[in-house]
Scaffold this active site. Structure first.
Site, PDB file in Angstrom:
ATOM      1  N   ARG A  13       6.699   5.957   2.472  1.00 14.41           N
ATOM      2  CA  ARG A  13       5.582   6.882   2.739  1.00 14.41           C
ATOM      3  C   ARG A  13       4.640   6.264   3.780  1.00 14.41           C
ATOM      4  O   ARG A  13       4.237   6.909   4.747  1.00 14.41           O
ATOM      5  CB  ARG A  13       4.805   7.133   1.435  1.00 14.41           C
ATOM      6  CG  ARG A  13       3.486   7.857   1.624  1.00 14.41           C
ATOM      7  CD  ARG A  13       2.644   7.735   0.368  1.00 14.41           C
ATOM      8  NE  ARG A  13       3.011   8.672  -0.680  1.00 14.41           N
ATOM      9  CZ  ARG A  13       2.668   9.968  -0.711  1.00 14.41           C
ATOM     10  NH1 ARG A  13       1.964  10.491   0.266  1.00 14.41           N
ATOM     11  NH2 ARG A  13       3.036  10.729  -1.699  1.00 14.41           N
TER      12      ARG A  13
ATOM     13  N   ASP B 200      -2.415  -1.447  -3.846  1.00 18.01           N
ATOM     14  CA  ASP B 200      -2.910  -0.272  -4.570  1.00 18.01           C
ATOM     15  C   ASP B 200      -1.872   0.161  -5.607  1.00 18.01           C
ATOM     16  O   ASP B 200      -1.976   1.237  -6.188  1.00 18.01           O
ATOM     17  CB  ASP B 200      -3.290   0.868  -3.616  1.00 18.01           C
ATOM     18  CG  ASP B 200      -2.111   1.342  -2.776  1.00 18.01           C
ATOM     19  OD1 ASP B 200      -0.960   0.927  -3.018  1.00 18.01           O
ATOM     20  OD2 ASP B 200      -2.348   2.161  -1.863  1.00 18.01           O
TER      21      ASP B 200
ATOM     22  N   ILE C  71       0.861  -1.199   0.000  1.00 17.76           N
ATOM     23  CA  ILE C  71       0.000   0.000   0.000  1.00 17.76           C
ATOM     24  C   ILE C  71       0.891   1.243   0.000  1.00 17.76           C
ATOM     25  O   ILE C  71       1.764   1.367   0.862  1.00 17.76           O
ATOM     26  CB  ILE C  71      -0.862   0.055   1.300  1.00 17.76           C
ATOM     27  CG1 ILE C  71      -1.736  -1.197   1.461  1.00 17.76           C
ATOM     28  CG2 ILE C  71      -1.708   1.339   1.363  1.00 17.76           C
ATOM     29  CD1 ILE C  71      -2.870  -1.319   0.472  1.00 17.76           C
ATOM     30  N   HIS C  72       0.681   2.137  -0.952  1.00 16.89           N
ATOM     31  CA  HIS C  72       1.437   3.398  -0.882  1.00 16.89           C
ATOM     32  C   HIS C  72       0.705   4.606  -1.467  1.00 16.89           C
ATOM     33  O   HIS C  72       1.206   5.723  -1.401  1.00 16.89           O
ATOM     34  CB  HIS C  72       2.805   3.259  -1.570  1.00 16.89           C
ATOM     35  CG  HIS C  72       2.722   3.207  -3.074  1.00 16.89           C
ATOM     36  ND1 HIS C  72       2.507   2.048  -3.766  1.00 16.89           N
ATOM     37  CD2 HIS C  72       2.813   4.183  -4.014  1.00 16.89           C
ATOM     38  CE1 HIS C  72       2.466   2.299  -5.059  1.00 16.89           C
ATOM     39  NE2 HIS C  72       2.648   3.598  -5.246  1.00 16.89           N
ATOM     40  N   ARG C  73      -0.480   4.414  -2.038  1.00 12.59           N
ATOM     41  CA  ARG C  73      -1.174   5.549  -2.670  1.00 12.59           C
ATOM     42  C   ARG C  73      -1.622   6.570  -1.632  1.00 12.59           C
ATOM     43  O   ARG C  73      -2.157   6.187  -0.581  1.00 12.59           O
ATOM     44  CB  ARG C  73      -2.437   5.062  -3.387  1.00 12.59           C
ATOM     45  CG  ARG C  73      -2.175   4.196  -4.553  1.00 12.59           C
ATOM     46  CD  ARG C  73      -1.903   4.982  -5.803  1.00 12.59           C
ATOM     47  NE  ARG C  73      -1.198   4.111  -6.711  1.00 12.59           N
ATOM     48  CZ  ARG C  73      -0.328   4.515  -7.625  1.00 12.59           C
ATOM     49  NH1 ARG C  73      -0.057   5.781  -7.772  1.00 12.59           N
ATOM     50  NH2 ARG C  73       0.264   3.661  -8.402  1.00 12.59           N
TER      51      ARG C  73
END
Ligand code: UD1
Ligand code: UDP
Length: 364
Positions: A240, A280, A208-210
């Site tokens: 992030r 994502d 997950i990074h969006r």
């Protein structure tokens, strides 16, 4: 024949994977020579250097060291630095990949100097202008001389925006080439399953990074809550995401193995042996397909819509609680259909791109 000079501009993790395919071909080319500019957008060893080492990408001639800032700050500083290099190197063309801030910076600098731009992964659209990537890719496509579309849908998007037919080349996806290039070596070399202490087919892989999922603490906490299950989840954490987990002390349950970002070979091996992939990431959605794994995508839309249409990817958007049903009711299984084997080309996208660039420059 005189060697034509191509300047490649890269800076973020997925661009290193894509560049590995073309850089290897540039090294063999008798017509083209490549000079790499690394903007520095991604700078941790595990997000950058590891990829150059593992994938044999030539060392960048220039490393701008511009990362960690806001969109405007990064992009502005990159444009200024790239312009100086383009003025002194005088390349015949500039090559950009995908849709990051590094892509847009390279595009703006080159277009104002009338240097032809070759855009690899052109035509992708989410039709969501709240994604920074959508802005970056729409603007880049608008001023590129060569638009390398990875899919039929991407080609269609470009045509529907009125971009010139001769500029659009449906070549397939270089990330498919990359998976074919590196799968065997990944299976031989990667020891990641032993390191993480998981067995094949006994874990779910998640990334997950969006910003939509990470920048809202509520959303990120809800994701981790939904991932609380009896199954083991291996989760390589993007910096992030890591920062937001730590700053907000988000609860991570014991079934989740948070690990540092892994190199590409380890990632391929984690994908290949997973029961299911939850992500994502754009690249990971496609790799799930290449590795014949079902993918659950934590986004409301995808640029890789064909995967949803053929029934191997489900978008659950912000309805993270749906993950709990998925875990409890049996994991969805990937159904392979041979008619979909060439959805992303035939594994020779890189060679087609090189040929098209040579052809284009010869006609200039
Ligand atoms: C960027 C791309 C995104 C792509 C992703 C791939 C844009 C607008 N976004 O998002 O399209 O999917 O890369 O991973 O270009 N950080 C580190 N170390 C690093 C890299 C990043 O600590 O090596 C942290 C920094 O706090 C940085 C933040 O992550 O400010 C975000 O990095 P940035 O490159 O701006 O965006 P990504 O989320 O990585
Ligand atoms: N990747 C990797 N290690 C990781 C996570 C991802 O090597 O820990 C690879 C992944 O296999 C794919 C690419 O990075 O090739 C995708 O990058 P990312 O998810 O960062 O960006 P996106 O594709 O969403 O732009």
């Amino acid at each position: 024949m005189k060697l034509r000079k191509i300047i490649t501009i890269i800076g973020a993790r997925p661009q290193f994977v894509k560049a590995s395919v073309l850089s290897a071909l540039f090294q063999k080319s008798r017509e083209l020579e490549e000079i790499i500019i690394h903007t520095g957008q991604h700078y941790d060893k595990a997000m950058s250097e590891l990829f150059f080492d593992q994938l044999g990408i030539p060392r960048p001639k220039y490393n701008l060291g511009i990362g960690g800032g806001s969109h405007g700050e990064n992009t502005g500083r990159m444009i200024e630095a790239i312009e100086k290099i383009l003025l002194s190197e005088k390349p015949d063309a500039v090559l950009v990949y995908g849709d990051t801030d590094s892509t847009l910076a390279g595009t703006i600098a080159a277009s104002k100097l009338y240097i032809p731009i070759c855009h690899v992964e052109a035509g992708l659209r989410s039709f969501n202008n709240r994604m920074p990537e959508e802005i970056n890719r729409v603007l880049t496509d608008r001023v590129s001389s060569l638009l390398f579309a990875p899919t039929v849908l991407a080609e269609k998007n470009l045509l529907s925006e009125g971009l010139p037919r001769p500029a659009i080349k449906l070549v397939g996806d270089v990330m498919f080439d990359a998976v074919l290039n590196y799968s065997v070596i990944a299976a031989e070399k990667s020891k990641i399953l032993e390191t993480v202490q998981v067995n094949p087919d006994e874990y779910i892989l998640c990334t997950i990074h969006r910003p939509v999922n990470t920048d809202s603490v509520t959303n990120l906490a809800a994701i981790f809550d939904a991932l609380k299950t009896t199954q083991t989840i291996v989760f390589p954490v993007h910096p992030r995401t890591k920062k937001i987990i730590e700053q907000n002390a988000i609860a991570v349950s014991d079934n989740i193995r948070l690990i540092d970002p892994v190199g590409y070979l380890d990632m391929l091996n984690l994908e290949k042996n997973a029961q299911l992939i939850i992500t994502d990431s754009g690249g990971v959605q496609k790799e799930a397909f290449f590795q014949k794994k079902y993918c659950i995508t934590l986004r409301e839309e995808t640029e890789w819509q064909e995967l949803v249409e053929i029934g191997v990817n489900t978008l659950i958007g912000f309805e993270y609680h749906k993950l709990k049903n998925i875990f409890e009711n049996g994991l969805p299984q990937f159904a392979y259909e041979s008619k979909n084997a060439f959805l992303y080309g035939d594994g020779n996208a890189g060679a087609k791109i090189i040929d098209a660039i040579v052809d284009f420059l010869n006609k200039q």
